[in-house]
Structure formats: structure tokens, C-alpha cells
Design a protein around this motif. Structure first.
Motif, mmCIF file in Angstrom:
data_model
loop_
_atom_site.group_PDB
_atom_site.id
_atom_site.type_symbol
_atom_site.label_atom_id
_atom_site.label_comp_id
_atom_site.label_asym_id
_atom_site.label_seq_id
_atom_site.Cartn_x
_atom_site.Cartn_y
_atom_site.Cartn_z
ATOM 1 N N ASP A 45 0.856 -1.188 0.000
ATOM 2 C CA ASP A 45 0.000 0.000 0.000
ATOM 3 C C ASP A 45 0.896 1.244 0.000
ATOM 4 O O ASP A 45 1.625 1.486 0.956
ATOM 5 N N THR A 46 0.824 2.014 -1.054
ATOM 6 C CA THR A 46 1.707 3.176 -1.179
ATOM 7 C C THR A 46 1.355 4.299 -0.204
ATOM 8 O O THR A 46 2.131 5.242 -0.045
ATOM 9 N N GLU A 47 0.214 4.207 0.451
ATOM 10 C CA GLU A 47 -0.190 5.221 1.423
ATOM 11 C C GLU A 47 0.380 4.956 2.822
ATOM 12 O O GLU A 47 0.301 5.804 3.697
ATOM 13 N N ILE A 48 0.907 3.751 3.025
ATOM 14 C CA ILE A 48 1.406 3.355 4.354
ATOM 15 C C ILE A 48 2.922 3.238 4.290
ATOM 16 O O ILE A 48 3.466 2.557 3.426
ATOM 17 N N PHE A 49 3.604 3.899 5.232
ATOM 18 C CA PHE A 49 5.070 3.887 5.267
ATOM 19 C C PHE A 49 5.536 3.009 6.427
ATOM 20 O O PHE A 49 5.482 3.415 7.583
#
Length: 128
Positions: A45-49
Motif C-alpha cells: 500500500d503506497t499510502e502506508i510507510f
């Protein structure tokens, strides 16, 4: 300063709660999951780092902890990985990713925090 986010994958509910509480108490933000599939969904998920991973090796479903770590390292070659296992420790040398830590269950909760902190501190500055 924002808390470091750790992805925690453990399918034993009581251990998941213990590990999550220990990491939260140490100041980390924890995303706790009970399946390898959910762990990979979060990783991709590119929104979660995610900044570190703590994963059991034998999860009830595919993928297992070895695969979670492999995918994480494809995405970030310096991703700190801590494996936890009751029986897969002997396979760590051949199946674990380089520069990871294996904790064999049972272990003291302080060891978990120390392992994560050590790997985060050892991470190259450019990768932080």
C-alpha cells in the motif's frame, strides 16, 4: 517527531497482543496483522510507510514470514526485519534475509525492542 511504524505479523492472538503492547510502550506505532496476506497488502500500500517488520515465520496462511521479508526487501533493500519463531530458527541462516535478527520463542519482551532498535540504528542514513 513521528513514531516509527512497525508492521507486526503474528497469528497467535495472545502473542500478537503482547508484542504489540511491548512495541507501543517502546514508542513505536504498530500495524498488527494475523495473516501473511494482510501483511503483504499493507506492505504494498503506497499510502502506508512501514519502517520495520516483526514477523512470525509460520503463519496459518501463505505467505509465511520468509516471504513477507523477501517482498519487503525487494521494496526496500535496507528494511529492518525481525523474525520470531518457536521452531524455524535453524532455517534462518539459509532462508532469512541478510542483516535480519531471529528471536526464538519464548524470549523476553525487552529482546524484541532491542532487536528492532538495533536494526533501525544500523540502517544506513540514506535509507531512514
Amino acid at each position: 517527531m513521528e513514531a516509527i511504524t512497525i508492521l507486526l505479523a503474528e497469528d497467535e492472538a495472545l502473542l500478537l497482543l503482547d508484542f504489540e503492547q511491548t512495541l507501543n510502550d517502546a514508542g513505536f506505532s504498530v500495524l498488527a496483522v494475523t495473516s501473511g496476506k494482510r501483511a503483504l497488502e499493507i506492505l504494498t500500500d503506497t499510502e502506508i510507510f512501514i519502517q520495520a517488520i516483526v514477523t512470525d515465520i509460520r503463519l496459518k496462511d501463505y505467505p509465511d514470514g520468509w516471504e513477507i521479508a523477501r517482498v519487503a526487501r525487494e521494496m526496500d533493500p535496507e528494511m529492518p526485519i525481525v523474525y520470531v519463531s518457536g521452531d524455524s530458527g535453524p532455517d534462518w541462516a539459509s532462508r532469512g534475509v541478510p542483516n535480519s535478527i531471529m528471536l526464538e520463542k519464548p524470549f523476553a519482551m525487552a529482546q524484541l525492542v532491542t532487536a528492532v532498535a538495533q536494526l533501525l540504528n544500523d540502517r544506513p542514513v540514506s535509507a531512514k
